[in-house]
Design a protein around this motif. Structure first.
Motif, PDB file in Angstrom:
ATOM      1  N   VAL A  90     -33.776   9.551  58.897  1.00  0.00           N
ATOM      2  CA  VAL A  90     -32.725   9.489  59.916  1.00  0.00           C
ATOM      3  C   VAL A  90     -32.144   8.087  59.886  1.00  0.00           C
ATOM      4  O   VAL A  90     -32.774   7.142  60.350  1.00  0.00           O
ATOM      5  N   VAL A  92     -28.350   6.191  60.357  1.00  0.00           N
ATOM      6  CA  VAL A  92     -26.889   6.091  60.469  1.00  0.00           C
ATOM      7  C   VAL A  92     -26.477   4.623  60.580  1.00  0.00           C
ATOM      8  O   VAL A  92     -25.358   4.317  60.941  1.00  0.00           O
ATOM      9  N   SER A 129     -29.561  19.424  62.159  1.00  0.00           N
ATOM     10  CA  SER A 129     -29.007  18.506  63.155  1.00  0.00           C
ATOM     11  C   SER A 129     -27.629  19.010  63.579  1.00  0.00           C
ATOM     12  O   SER A 129     -26.923  19.642  62.786  1.00  0.00           O
ATOM     13  N   GLU A 131     -25.314  17.311  63.581  1.00  0.00           N
ATOM     14  CA  GLU A 131     -24.371  16.589  62.726  1.00  0.00           C
ATOM     15  C   GLU A 131     -23.922  17.367  61.498  1.00  0.00           C
ATOM     16  O   GLU A 131     -22.988  16.940  60.817  1.00  0.00           O
ATOM     17  N   TYR A 159     -25.913  10.466  55.880  1.00  0.00           N
ATOM     18  CA  TYR A 159     -26.894  11.222  56.671  1.00  0.00           C
ATOM     19  C   TYR A 159     -26.396  12.640  57.002  1.00  0.00           C
ATOM     20  O   TYR A 159     -27.059  13.623  56.645  1.00  0.00           O
ATOM     21  N   GLY A 193     -28.492  15.050  70.128  1.00  0.00           N
ATOM     22  CA  GLY A 193     -29.252  13.797  70.160  1.00  0.00           C
ATOM     23  C   GLY A 193     -30.538  13.954  70.970  1.00  0.00           C
ATOM     24  O   GLY A 193     -30.498  14.272  72.158  1.00  0.00           O
ATOM     25  N   HIS A 226     -21.624  13.566  75.529  1.00  0.00           N
ATOM     26  CA  HIS A 226     -22.468  13.607  74.338  1.00  0.00           C
ATOM     27  C   HIS A 226     -23.653  14.541  74.608  1.00  0.00           C
ATOM     28  O   HIS A 226     -24.304  14.411  75.632  1.00  0.00           O
ATOM     29  N   TYR A 268     -22.901   8.780  76.187  1.00  0.00           N
ATOM     30  CA  TYR A 268     -24.167   8.292  75.632  1.00  0.00           C
ATOM     31  C   TYR A 268     -24.767   7.224  76.539  1.00  0.00           C
ATOM     32  O   TYR A 268     -25.962   7.245  76.852  1.00  0.00           O
ATOM     33  N   GLU A 269     -23.933   6.315  76.999  1.00  0.00           N
ATOM     34  CA  GLU A 269     -24.438   5.207  77.829  1.00  0.00           C
ATOM     35  C   GLU A 269     -24.834   5.673  79.227  1.00  0.00           C
ATOM     36  O   GLU A 269     -25.876   5.265  79.748  1.00  0.00           O
ATOM     37  N   LEU A 319     -23.967  -1.029  66.022  1.00  0.00           N
ATOM     38  CA  LEU A 319     -22.537  -0.709  66.008  1.00  0.00           C
ATOM     39  C   LEU A 319     -21.977  -0.769  64.592  1.00  0.00           C
ATOM     40  O   LEU A 319     -22.012  -1.815  63.940  1.00  0.00           O
ATOM     41  N   THR A 323     -21.250   4.999  63.905  1.00  0.00           N
ATOM     42  CA  THR A 323     -21.903   5.167  65.217  1.00  0.00           C
ATOM     43  C   THR A 323     -20.868   5.051  66.344  1.00  0.00           C
ATOM     44  O   THR A 323     -20.983   5.730  67.363  1.00  0.00           O
ATOM     45  N   MET A 326     -19.198   8.360  66.544  1.00  0.00           N
ATOM     46  CA  MET A 326     -20.111   9.348  67.158  1.00  0.00           C
ATOM     47  C   MET A 326     -20.163   9.186  68.663  1.00  0.00           C
ATOM     48  O   MET A 326     -20.041  10.143  69.425  1.00  0.00           O
TER      49      MET A 326
HETATM   50  C1  LIG Z   1     -21.188   1.640  70.712  1.00  0.00           C
HETATM   51  C2  LIG Z   1     -22.554   1.448  71.353  1.00  0.00           C
HETATM   52  C3  LIG Z   1     -22.370   0.864  72.716  1.00  0.00           C
HETATM   53  O1  LIG Z   1     -23.448   0.897  73.566  1.00  0.00           O
HETATM   54  C4  LIG Z   1     -23.287   2.746  71.433  1.00  0.00           C
HETATM   55  C5  LIG Z   1     -23.820   3.162  70.067  1.00  0.00           C
HETATM   56  C6  LIG Z   1     -24.634   4.399  70.246  1.00  0.00           C
HETATM   57  C7  LIG Z   1     -25.097   4.979  68.897  1.00  0.00           C
HETATM   58  C8  LIG Z   1     -26.131   4.062  68.307  1.00  0.00           C
HETATM   59  C9  LIG Z   1     -25.606   6.389  69.138  1.00  0.00           C
HETATM   60  C10 LIG Z   1     -24.477   7.277  69.685  1.00  0.00           C
HETATM   61  C11 LIG Z   1     -24.755   8.682  69.210  1.00  0.00           C
HETATM   62  C12 LIG Z   1     -26.115   8.602  68.555  1.00  0.00           C
HETATM   63  C13 LIG Z   1     -26.494   9.698  67.559  1.00  0.00           C
HETATM   64  C14 LIG Z   1     -26.466  11.083  68.189  1.00  0.00           C
HETATM   65  O2  LIG Z   1     -27.188  11.098  69.400  1.00  0.00           O
HETATM   66  C15 LIG Z   1     -27.000  12.148  67.322  1.00  0.00           C
HETATM   67  C16 LIG Z   1     -27.779  11.897  66.266  1.00  0.00           C
HETATM   68  C17 LIG Z   1     -28.148  13.046  65.434  1.00  0.00           C
HETATM   69  C18 LIG Z   1     -29.474  12.961  64.772  1.00  0.00           C
HETATM   70  O3  LIG Z   1     -29.568  13.887  63.711  1.00  0.00           O
HETATM   71  C19 LIG Z   1     -29.907  11.581  64.379  1.00  0.00           C
HETATM   72  C20 LIG Z   1     -29.619  10.519  65.427  1.00  0.00           C
HETATM   73  C21 LIG Z   1     -28.160  10.515  65.845  1.00  0.00           C
HETATM   74  C22 LIG Z   1     -27.327  10.166  64.602  1.00  0.00           C
HETATM   75  C23 LIG Z   1     -27.900   9.471  66.983  1.00  0.00           C
HETATM   76  C24 LIG Z   1     -28.046   8.028  66.460  1.00  0.00           C
HETATM   77  C25 LIG Z   1     -27.559   6.969  67.458  1.00  0.00           C
HETATM   78  C26 LIG Z   1     -26.117   7.205  67.924  1.00  0.00           C
HETATM   79  C27 LIG Z   1     -25.154   7.077  66.753  1.00  0.00           C
END
Ligand SMILES: C[C@@H](CO)CCC[C@@H](C)[C@H]1CC[C@H]2[C@@H]3[C@H](O)C=C4C[C@@H](O)CC[C@]4(C)[C@H]3CC[C@]12C
Ligand SMILES: NC(=O)c1ccc[n+]([C@@H]2O[C@H](COP(=O)([O-])OP(=O)(O)OC[C@H]3O[C@@H](n4cnc5c(N)ncnc54)[C@H](O)[C@@H]3O)[C@@H](O)[C@H]2O)c1
Length: 369
Positions: A90, A92, A129, A131, A159, A193, A226, A268-269, A319, A323, A326
């Motif tokens: 995993v 990204v 996933s 994804e 990924y 996620g 999300h 997400y946050e 970042l 990501t 996403m």
């Molecule tokens: C811009 C940042 C400010 O706080 C926030 C960045 C958040 C990212 C690090 C995450 C946002 C979405 C996440 C992914 C998502 O939840 C789904 C996923 C699918 C899974 O198969 C693997 C993990 C992930 C890619 C997950 C990873 C972290 C994020 C990109």
């Protein structure tokens, strides 16, 4: 007279059984699968916690191995009734090369399928996933979608590309004749996620907030939703799917199921704050503090720095353009396919999932200080 649960004891193999999700699948099988006779836990890195499981009534066999090594996989699969293939790379953030991600996720899955065929294992559940569907590179929202929702799945990142290829291999393998003449029955589960006890990114956000004096800063609009799912429910769905594949082979074979539960749809946050808030952190800003184009610029800069520094050091911040896309694209799931096909209902309520996760974040945070 012995009942049927006692009559037929089954051998299960969990690949990636020492990972975040894998550990929950292993523990769930031990708690909730009455037909379990032996549990094989296959992983590149075995966890010390496995030792305590070896004293229980079910035989637990720890196997250190690599899914990219076909002979190691075949040896682990031989004699197993069911394989839950959750091992995967995993990444990204650009920590591993695209070739390595492909090797583990695609070739590793091919090795698992071929091992089932060669050794006569009939039932295979694959952890795919969300994804494999999206979010796509165009930022199209996927709002309360299900397995039949039309969506332009466009992947460029290694990924999601690897997960999509691996999922296709698993689905196409459904119906292949395994050693002994019976058909292989496969299905793929697509979690959104995952969060819960053991979620390293959540722990990293917590530690970052502590370092910043208890503050986190909003970067993503609260309106972007999300999809998230509690790890215990993902594990439960794997256990149920594995159990029902035999009885409902015609219905479930070759099918995909989104993995979901009652967790609220949030950004997400904001979702992370459901856990980090009770741990003492605050999210600053009702709106993103930086304009979106600044984030796009910073993400591109991070990607450039990663590329420039690669010969010297691994620079892999949270970042990056992928990501950011996403986190900034609505992707939520709403479906009852798993319920209709194999009776899945979440085992843990949202309140329960939230409490368990908060307790874990608190413990993980304090152990870091
Ligand atoms: C811009 C940042 C400010 O706080 C926030 C960045 C958040 C990212 C690090 C995450 C946002 C979405 C996440 C992914 C998502 O939840 C789904 C996923 C699918 C899974 O198969 C693997 C993990 C992930 C890619 C997950 C990873 C972290 C994020 C990109
Ligand atoms: N974390 C999420 O939000 C999420 C969401 C959807 C799907 N998934 C999928 O769930 C699965 C588990 O993810 P996770 O979050 O628990 O990740 P994880 O990294 O915690 O677990 C993966 C496990 O696989 C093992 N592994 C990696 N390469 C291996 C190899 N070559 N041979 C043997 N074992 C190997 C690792 O050692 C690890 O224990 C993955 O297939 C992932 O794609 C995860």
């Amino acid at each position: 007279m012995a009942d049927s649960a006692q009559a037929q004891k089954l051998v299960y193999l969990v690949t990636g059984g020492c990972g975040f999700l894998g550990e929950h699948v292993v523990r769930m099988l031990l708690q909730r699968e009455p037909r379990l006779g032996e549990l094989r836990v296959f992983d590149r890195h075995l966890g010390p916690w496995l030792e305590e499981l070896k004293t229980g009534p079910v035989r637990v066999t720890a196997i250190q191995g690599d899914v990219t090594e076909a002979h190691e996989v075949a040896a682990a699969v031989a004699g197993a009734h069911v394989v839950i293939h959750t091992a995967g790379l995993v990444d990204v953030f650009g920590r591993a090369s695209p070739e390595t991600i492909h090797e583990v996720n695609v070739q590793g899955t091919r090795n698992v399928i071929e091992a089932c065929v060669q050794t006569g294992t009939q039932f295979l559940v694959y952890t795919s996933s969300m994804e494999v569907v999206g979010p796509n590179t165009k930022g199209h929202p996927f709002y309360r979608g299900n397995e039949d929702t039309l969506y332009e799945a466009v992947h460029r990142h290694p990924y999601p590309c690897s997960k999509a290829l691996a999922e296709r291999l698993v689905l196409e393998a459904n119906g292949r004749e395994v050693h002994g003449g019976l058909p292989l029955v496969t299905c793929a589960l697509r979690p959104t996620g995952i969060y819960g006890e053991g979620h390293q990114i959540m722990r990293d956000f917590y530690r970052q907030g502590l370092r910043l004096g208890g503050w986190l800063f909003r970067a993503i609009p609260a309106s972007v939703e999300h999809g998230r799912v509690y790890v215990g429910n993902v594990a439960w769905m794997h256990v149920l799917a594995a159990r029902e594949l035999e009885r409902r082979a015609a219905l479930m074979g070759g099918q995909v199921y989104f993995c979901y539960d009652g967790s609220p749809y949030k950004s997400y946050e904001d979702f992370n704050m459901e856990f980090l808030g009770p741990c003492g952190l605050q999210l600053v800003g009702a709106r993103p503090l930086l304009p979106y184009w600044v984030l796009v610029f910073l993400a591109a800069l991070n990607a450039l720095l990663q590329w420039l520094l690669r010969p010297l050091v691994l620079y892999a911040p949270l970042l990056n353009p992928y990501t950011l896309a996403m986190a900034n694209t609505t992707f939520t799931v709403s479906t009852d396919k798993a319920q209709r096909h194999f009776g899945y209902e979440p085992l843990f309520s949202w309140e329960d999932s939230r409490t368990r996760t908060i307790l874990w974040v608190q413990a993980a945070g304090s152990s870091a200080q």
